[in-house]
Design a protein around this motif. Structure first.
Motif, short mmCIF file in Angstrom:
data_model
loop_
_atom_site.label_atom_id
_atom_site.label_comp_id
_atom_site.label_asym_id
_atom_site.label_seq_id
_atom_site.Cartn_x
_atom_site.Cartn_y
_atom_site.Cartn_z
N ARG A 78 0.87 -1.18 0.00
CA ARG A 78 0.00 0.00 0.00
C ARG A 78 0.91 1.23 0.00
N LEU A 79 0.72 2.12 -0.93
CA LEU A 79 1.62 3.27 -1.03
C LEU A 79 0.91 4.50 -1.56
N GLU A 80 1.55 5.64 -1.33
CA GLU A 80 1.12 6.92 -1.87
C GLU A 80 2.35 7.59 -2.48
N VAL A 81 2.14 8.31 -3.57
CA VAL A 81 3.23 9.01 -4.23
C VAL A 81 2.84 10.48 -4.37
N TYR A 82 3.77 11.35 -4.00
CA TYR A 82 3.52 12.80 -4.03
C TYR A 82 4.54 13.48 -4.92
N GLU A 83 4.10 14.54 -5.57
CA GLU A 83 4.97 15.34 -6.42
C GLU A 83 5.03 16.76 -5.86
N GLY A 84 6.25 17.26 -5.71
CA GLY A 84 6.41 18.60 -5.17
C GLY A 84 6.84 18.57 -3.71
N ALA A 85 7.28 19.73 -3.23
CA ALA A 85 7.78 19.83 -1.85
C ALA A 85 6.93 20.77 -1.00
N ARG A 86 6.82 22.03 -1.43
CA ARG A 86 6.08 23.01 -0.62
C ARG A 86 4.57 22.78 -0.67
N GLN A 121 15.29 0.26 -1.47
CA GLN A 121 15.59 0.23 -2.89
C GLN A 121 14.30 0.20 -3.72
N ALA A 122 13.28 -0.49 -3.21
CA ALA A 122 12.01 -0.55 -3.93
C ALA A 122 11.38 0.83 -4.02
N ALA A 123 11.46 1.63 -2.96
CA ALA A 123 10.92 2.99 -2.99
C ALA A 123 11.62 3.82 -4.06
N ASP A 124 12.94 3.64 -4.19
CA ASP A 124 13.69 4.36 -5.23
C ASP A 124 13.25 3.91 -6.63
N SER A 125 13.03 2.61 -6.79
CA SER A 125 12.62 2.07 -8.09
C SER A 125 11.24 2.60 -8.47
N ILE A 126 10.35 2.71 -7.49
CA ILE A 126 9.00 3.24 -7.76
C ILE A 126 9.09 4.70 -8.16
N ALA A 127 9.92 5.47 -7.45
CA ALA A 127 10.09 6.89 -7.78
C ALA A 127 10.63 7.05 -9.20
N ALA A 128 11.54 6.17 -9.60
CA ALA A 128 12.13 6.25 -10.94
C ALA A 128 11.08 6.05 -12.02
N VAL A 129 10.12 5.18 -11.78
CA VAL A 129 9.05 4.94 -12.75
C VAL A 129 8.24 6.21 -12.99
N PHE A 130 7.95 6.93 -11.91
CA PHE A 130 7.17 8.17 -12.06
C PHE A 130 7.98 9.25 -12.77
N ARG A 131 9.29 9.26 -12.54
CA ARG A 131 10.12 10.25 -13.23
C ARG A 131 10.17 9.96 -14.73
N VAL A 132 10.33 8.69 -15.07
CA VAL A 132 10.36 8.30 -16.48
C VAL A 132 9.03 8.63 -17.16
N ALA A 133 7.95 8.56 -16.36
CA ALA A 133 6.62 8.83 -16.92
C ALA A 133 6.36 10.32 -17.11
N GLY A 134 7.38 11.14 -16.83
CA GLY A 134 7.25 12.57 -17.09
C GLY A 134 7.16 13.43 -15.84
N ARG A 135 7.17 12.78 -14.67
CA ARG A 135 7.11 13.53 -13.41
C ARG A 135 8.53 13.84 -12.96
N ASN A 136 9.22 14.69 -13.71
CA ASN A 136 10.63 14.92 -13.43
C ASN A 136 10.99 16.39 -13.20
N THR A 137 9.97 17.24 -13.05
CA THR A 137 10.26 18.65 -12.81
C THR A 137 10.21 19.01 -11.33
#
Length: 227
Positions: A78-86, A121-137
């Motif tokens: 079970r996970l949640e993914v967020y984009e942005g900091a502030r 390491q799995a958390a890093d791999s999941i984050a990489a998928v979102f970056r490749v999908a265009g969430r890289n700004t």
């Protein structure tokens, strides 16, 4: 019979008589404290928004899970993914099961290869998928909330080794860090960041964090390496 032999016999007979009369009580044996495991309702409180179980469907198997072990077929996350900091935006929320190829399907975003990996390491791999999908700004934060109904928190940064640990009753920030072995040897830093729902908060020390924060499933505790 000599007096020397008679005395022990008299003592033994007296002792037996006292025991039979119940005048000598048994020495009480202290009981060890019982370890209480969280009920399903307690786990649900530790995991906001959690359904009854971490189950994809009826074919989702129950697989043993060790937070310090590796992920494999049948582990449901079970996970949640967020984009942005502030002002973070939640861009993913759900549960996903590792398939036979070691892949974790993430809806239409893609799949993360997590089989054989530990949770950090799995958390890093999941984050990489979102970056490749265009969430890289903007920064991506992956908050793993539970695996196989085990609520977890992440401890990383200036630590001996990044890891996830199960949430336990009355856990404090300092206890969570202590379980992982604490800061790296020789470190003089004290600052602590804690992320929840994509928002990151800073504390000047573990003691300050203890006073103001109660860990819950999905939290990311990051020990600052330079403050």
């Amino acid at each position: 019979m000599t007096r020397a032999l008679l005395a022990p016999l008299v003592f033994a007979a007296t002792l037996c008589a006292l025991c039979s009369c119940g005048l000598i009580q048994k020495i009480p044996v202290p009981k060890l404290p019982k370890i209480s495991f969280p009920s399903r309702n307690t786990v649900a409180k530790l995991v906001p928004g959690m359904a009854e179980t971490d189950k994809m469907d009826a074919e989702d198997p129950d697989v043993p899970f060790n937070s310090r072990g590796t992920l494999g077929f049948g582990h449901t996350i079970r996970l949640e993914v967020y984009e942005g900091a502030r002002s973070p935006d939640r861009i993913y929320r759900g549960i996903a099961m590792v398939n036979a190829e070691g892949l974790l399907p993430l809806a239409d975003v893609g799949t993360a290869r997590v089989g054989g990996q530990r949770l950090p390491q799995a958390a890093d791999s999941i984050a990489a998928v979102f970056r490749v999908a265009g969430r890289n700004t903007r920064p991506i934060t992956v908050q793993i909330i539970s695996v196989e109904n085990t609520p977890v928190v992440s401890i990383n940064g200036d630590v001996r080794e990044a890891e996830f640990i199960p949430v336990f009753k009355d856990m404090s920030v300092q206890q969570a860090v202590t379980v992982t072995g604490g800061r790296k040897p020789g470190s003089t830093s004290r600052g602590v960041y804690i992320s929840r729902q994509g928002l990151r908060q800073f504390f000047t020390s573990l003691e300050a964090a203890n006073d103001k924060w109660t860990p819950q499933a999905g939290d990311i505790i990051t020990l600052s390496p330079d403050i």
